[in-house]
Design an enzyme around this catalytic site. Structure first.
Site, PDB file in Angstrom:
ATOM      1  N   LYS A   1      33.725  17.178  14.570  1.00  7.96           N
ATOM      2  CA  LYS A   1      33.578  18.232  13.562  1.00  7.96           C
ATOM      3  C   LYS A   1      34.503  17.977  12.380  1.00  7.96           C
ATOM      4  O   LYS A   1      35.478  17.235  12.486  1.00  7.96           O
ATOM      5  CB  LYS A   1      33.874  19.586  14.178  1.00  7.96           C
ATOM      6  CG  LYS A   1      35.325  19.827  14.517  1.00  7.96           C
ATOM      7  CD  LYS A   1      35.608  21.329  14.665  1.00  7.96           C
ATOM      8  CE  LYS A   1      37.105  21.574  14.696  1.00  7.96           C
ATOM      9  NZ  LYS A   1      37.512  22.945  14.555  1.00  7.96           N
TER      10      LYS A   1
ATOM     11  N   LYS B   1      40.788  20.264   9.609  1.00  7.02           N
ATOM     12  CA  LYS B   1      42.005  19.835   8.920  1.00  7.02           C
ATOM     13  C   LYS B   1      42.768  18.811   9.742  1.00  7.02           C
ATOM     14  O   LYS B   1      43.229  17.801   9.230  1.00  7.02           O
ATOM     15  CB  LYS B   1      42.901  21.046   8.651  1.00  7.02           C
ATOM     16  CG  LYS B   1      42.464  21.812   7.421  1.00  7.02           C
ATOM     17  CD  LYS B   1      43.059  23.204   7.365  1.00  7.02           C
ATOM     18  CE  LYS B   1      41.996  24.251   7.553  1.00  7.02           C
ATOM     19  NZ  LYS B   1      42.453  25.623   7.548  1.00  7.02           N
TER      20      LYS B   1
ATOM     21  N   LYS C   1      44.691  21.242  21.621  1.00  4.88           N
ATOM     22  CA  LYS C   1      45.914  21.404  20.825  1.00  4.88           C
ATOM     23  C   LYS C   1      47.149  21.057  21.653  1.00  4.88           C
ATOM     24  O   LYS C   1      48.138  20.543  21.121  1.00  4.88           O
ATOM     25  CB  LYS C   1      45.992  22.815  20.271  1.00  4.88           C
ATOM     26  CG  LYS C   1      44.934  22.999  19.186  1.00  4.88           C
ATOM     27  CD  LYS C   1      45.155  24.217  18.345  1.00  4.88           C
ATOM     28  CE  LYS C   1      44.201  24.196  17.163  1.00  4.88           C
ATOM     29  NZ  LYS C   1      43.412  25.408  17.047  1.00  4.88           N
TER      30      LYS C   1
END
Ligand code: AMP
Length: 356
Positions: free
Chosen positions: A221, A224, A115
């Site tokens: 994976k 979103k 992130k």
């Protein structure tokens, strides 16, 4: 809701609609566990703040996740359903637990690095050297920064779990490292103060291994931020289109060939959504080279729709009934707060924050 059952706790961030990854990693397990355990499921709005900075979208998404929880069959008479920020005790516990958490161990977590990379606009290849991302974080300018909230995400997740004295935490494979940190923080706290305050929680699986739902874009994976999601509320037409567009290869060239990653991913999804005989049929067809990927995809789309259609059909009715949603959350928050307040009082006392 009886109270000698083991406590189960899990949450989902309100960052958009729920997708198949959320369903098989989390929500599907919640539905079964509410029948047998003392379950507390929450909407992790404080966690969402680490990556979501649009207030209106956050508010909308909290309602959306609640409606999808309820439409999927979470039953407020069996499980407590609450919004994380409705339990302010968690924020104080987060402050207190952070005193026992090292910034080094937080910086080393894989999801933080991922992130942080996104926040700084870096590609993965930019930090092939492990130290590189850490240098970039420290050197980042103030307008392109990695927030302290993102760094301390695992502390807050640990607090969510430890505050409720949860034994089981049904999450997907991507959360295993965070769960391991929770266990470590619980152990460390207990050892440091010589107490048995916290339980070391474990992931809950009905299968042999934690679930990782892949995307249909060939690798990685479903998520979103990966932009490759099949949403529970996707209309049938759009859903079929997404599945039919899934990446494949040129097909097996010899009997019993190993599968490429995109094909293995399609089979992983088929295993989650279809019956064992359907899976066997396509595995056999792959092994003897008679498989037609178009048929596999058509079957997969219909099996996914079998799971998602009843949920999609209920969502709008629930969204229209705000009074009902408010009642559900008030009831859930009351229960979650009672337990969190008890844990907070104990932790304050243990740490020496006591009335004179
Ligand atoms: P998040 O949307 O990141 O808040 O995740 C909520 C829950 O869904 C967590 O338990 C995750 O582990 C799970 N989850 C999200 N994406 C996937 C995926 N692709 N496969 C399995 N579990 C997932």
């Amino acid at each position: 809701m009886t109270n000698n059952k083991e406590v189960v706790l899990s949450g989902i961030r309100p960052t958009g609609n729920l997708h198949l990854g959320n369903y098989y990693g989390a929500l599907g397990k919640f539905l079964k566990l509410q029948e047998t355990h003392d379950c507390r499921f929450f909407i992790a709005d404080l966690h969402a703040l680490t990556t979501n900075t649009d207030p209106d979208a956050l508010h909308r998404n909290v309602k959306g996740i609640l409606a999808e929880y309820l439409a999927a069959g979470l039953d407020p008479e069996k499980a407590s359903i609450f919004v994380q920020s409705d339990v302010p005790e968690l924020s104080e516990l987060y402050l207190l637990l952070n005193m026992h958490v090292g910034i080094g161990e937080l910086m080393r977590t894989a999801s933080f690095k991922d992130k942080a990379r996104k926040a700084l606009g870096l590609d993965k290849k930019d930090d092939e050297n492990e130290d590189d991302i850490e240098k970039q974080i420290i050197g980042a300018s103030t307008n392109k920064r990695v927030s302290a909230g993102l760094l301390t995400y695992p502390t807050l997740m640990a607090v969510d779990i430890l505050a409720q004295k949860a034994r089981w935490v049904p999450v997907g494979k991507d959360q295993m490292q965070h769960l391991e940190l929770t266990r470590r923080f619980a152990r460390r706290f207990n050892q440091f103060y010589g107490v048995e305050e916290f339980i070391e929680p474990e992931n809950f699986e009905f299968r042999d291994a934690p679930v990782k739902v892949p995307g249909l874009d060939g690798s990685g994976k479903m998520g979103k931020s990966e932009g490759n999601c099949i949403y529970l509320i996707d209309e049938p037409k759009a859903l079929r289109k997404k599945v039919m567009r899934a990446v494949t290869d040129e097909g097996p060239q010899a009997p019993n060939s190993p599968m490429s990653e995109p094909i293995a991913n399609l089979f992983s999804l088929l295993e989650l959504t279809s019956t064992p005989d359907v899976v066997k049929h396509f595995r056999d067809a792959y092994a003897d080279c008679s498989i037609r990927y178009g048929d596999l995809k058509k079957q997969l789309a219909e099996d996914i729709l079998n799971v998602t259609t009843p949920i999609r059909e209920r969502v709008n009715d629930i969204l229209a009934d705000e009074a009902y949603m408010r009642r559900v959350l008030a009831q859930g928050a009351e229960r979650a707060r009672a337990q969190a307040a008890e844990t907070l009082a104990e932790v304050r006392h243990i740490m020496g924050i006591r009335k004179i």
